[in-house]
Design a protein around this motif. Structure first.
Motif, mmCIF file in Angstrom:
data_model
loop_
_atom_site.group_PDB
_atom_site.id
_atom_site.type_symbol
_atom_site.label_atom_id
_atom_site.label_comp_id
_atom_site.label_asym_id
_atom_site.label_seq_id
_atom_site.Cartn_x
_atom_site.Cartn_y
_atom_site.Cartn_z
ATOM 1 N N THR A 42 0.865 -1.179 0.000
ATOM 2 C CA THR A 42 0.000 0.000 0.000
ATOM 3 C C THR A 42 0.904 1.231 0.000
ATOM 4 O O THR A 42 2.080 1.142 0.375
ATOM 5 C CB THR A 42 -0.902 0.048 1.239
ATOM 6 N N MET A 43 0.354 2.345 -0.423
ATOM 7 C CA MET A 43 1.149 3.573 -0.429
ATOM 8 C C MET A 43 1.596 3.921 0.990
ATOM 9 O O MET A 43 2.707 4.399 1.197
ATOM 10 C CB MET A 43 0.363 4.721 -1.053
ATOM 11 N N ASP A 44 0.732 3.675 1.978
ATOM 12 C CA ASP A 44 1.095 3.944 3.369
ATOM 13 C C ASP A 44 2.275 3.077 3.803
ATOM 14 O O ASP A 44 3.216 3.564 4.430
ATOM 15 C CB ASP A 44 -0.098 3.674 4.292
ATOM 16 N N ALA A 45 2.206 1.789 3.474
ATOM 17 C CA ALA A 45 3.270 0.871 3.879
ATOM 18 C C ALA A 45 4.589 1.221 3.198
ATOM 19 O O ALA A 45 5.656 1.159 3.820
ATOM 20 C CB ALA A 45 2.872 -0.567 3.554
ATOM 21 N N ALA A 47 5.533 4.202 2.062
ATOM 22 C CA ALA A 47 6.050 5.447 2.632
ATOM 23 C C ALA A 47 6.700 5.183 3.991
ATOM 24 O O ALA A 47 7.789 5.702 4.271
ATOM 25 C CB ALA A 47 4.926 6.468 2.768
ATOM 26 N N ALA A 48 6.034 4.373 4.816
ATOM 27 C CA ALA A 48 6.586 4.074 6.138
ATOM 28 C C ALA A 48 7.903 3.323 6.027
ATOM 29 O O ALA A 48 8.885 3.651 6.710
ATOM 30 C CB ALA A 48 5.567 3.262 6.944
ATOM 31 N N SER A 53 7.300 10.773 3.292
ATOM 32 C CA SER A 53 5.869 11.074 3.408
ATOM 33 C C SER A 53 5.110 10.435 2.249
ATOM 34 O O SER A 53 5.663 10.198 1.169
ATOM 35 C CB SER A 53 5.651 12.584 3.391
ATOM 36 N N LYS A 54 3.814 10.180 2.475
ATOM 37 C CA LYS A 54 2.989 9.629 1.404
ATOM 38 C C LYS A 54 2.894 10.604 0.228
ATOM 39 O O LYS A 54 2.964 10.159 -0.937
ATOM 40 C CB LYS A 54 1.611 9.253 1.929
ATOM 41 N N TYR A 58 3.395 9.914 -3.849
ATOM 42 C CA TYR A 58 2.407 10.262 -4.869
ATOM 43 C C TYR A 58 2.926 11.291 -5.860
ATOM 44 O O TYR A 58 2.473 11.328 -7.005
ATOM 45 C CB TYR A 58 1.117 10.776 -4.217
ATOM 46 N N LYS A 64 -0.557 2.866 -7.677
ATOM 47 C CA LYS A 64 0.234 1.712 -7.239
ATOM 48 C C LYS A 64 0.810 0.976 -8.446
ATOM 49 O O LYS A 64 1.928 0.467 -8.403
ATOM 50 C CB LYS A 64 -0.615 0.772 -6.387
#
Length: 200
Positions: A42-45, A47-48, A53-54, A58, A64
């Motif tokens: 996922t974009m969150d995963a 970025a983390a 930052s997300k 992007y 994705k």
């Protein structure tokens, strides 16, 4: 030193930081997919894992799908083979380079993820096709150079041959779940070489 110069000195040049962020994100994609498969992506995963930052993700890849293709291309991208004066030698060089890349940790799951993503509903097929074209461009070039040189038949089906060359190692890796090796490379070189060799 003026205020602008002080701020510039603190900030430093932008490009190295941009390249660092890009590489960190692409590495994060490969790591996540190799560890947990596409479901973890996922974009969150990303970025983390990348420590960014997300929005930074992007800004570079709006979907994705774009991110997965970029990550795949960071590991399996276009290559170049010098003119060795012989089609078989050049084909062997292409396959050997691909074999070395495919044997890297996580590349098998990454490629499986790319293939799966290409088949998903809503996938932009043209984007995956463009990536495949870039990745196989040197095989096409080697074949066309062989035709021009005279050691590949002028009527050889270049499109079909490119597909056969690319799929041989890929199927071994993803579908058969076995690492491609030198024996497979030599078999493919022999089979393709005999199939397209110019008639004496």
């Amino acid at each position: 030193m003026g205020d602008d110069q002080v701020r510039g000195a603190r900030r430093g040049p932008g490009r190295p930081r941009q390249e660092h962020v890009t590489q960190a994100v692409l590495d994060a994609v490969v790591d996540l997919v190799s560890e947990s498969g596409m479901a973890a992506l996922t974009m969150d995963a990303v970025a983390a894992r990348a420590g960014v930052s997300k929005p930074a993700v992007y800004r570079r890849w709006s979907t994705k799908q774009d991110l997965v293709i970029a990550a795949a291309e960071s590991r399996i991208g276009p290559l170049e083979v010098a003119d060795l004066g012989d089609f078989r030698s050049e084909l062997r060089a292409v396959l050997t380079a691909r074999m070395a890349t495919y044997r890297q940790p996580g590349v098998d799951r990454l490629l499986a993820g790319v293939i799966g993503a290409a088949a998903e509903e809503g996938a932009v097929r043209a984007a995956f096709g463009a990536y495949a074209t870039r990745v196989t461009s040197e095989t096409r070039h080697v074949l066309e150079r062989g035709i021009a040189r005279g050691d590949v038949r002028p009527d050889a089906d270049v499109d079909a041959t490119v597909t056969l060359v690319a799929s041989s190692l890929l199927f071994r890796l993803v579908a058969e779940q076995r690492m491609p090796d030198e024996a497979l490379v030599e078999s493919v070189v022999d089979l393709i070489g005999r199939a397209v060799a110019a008639r004496s």
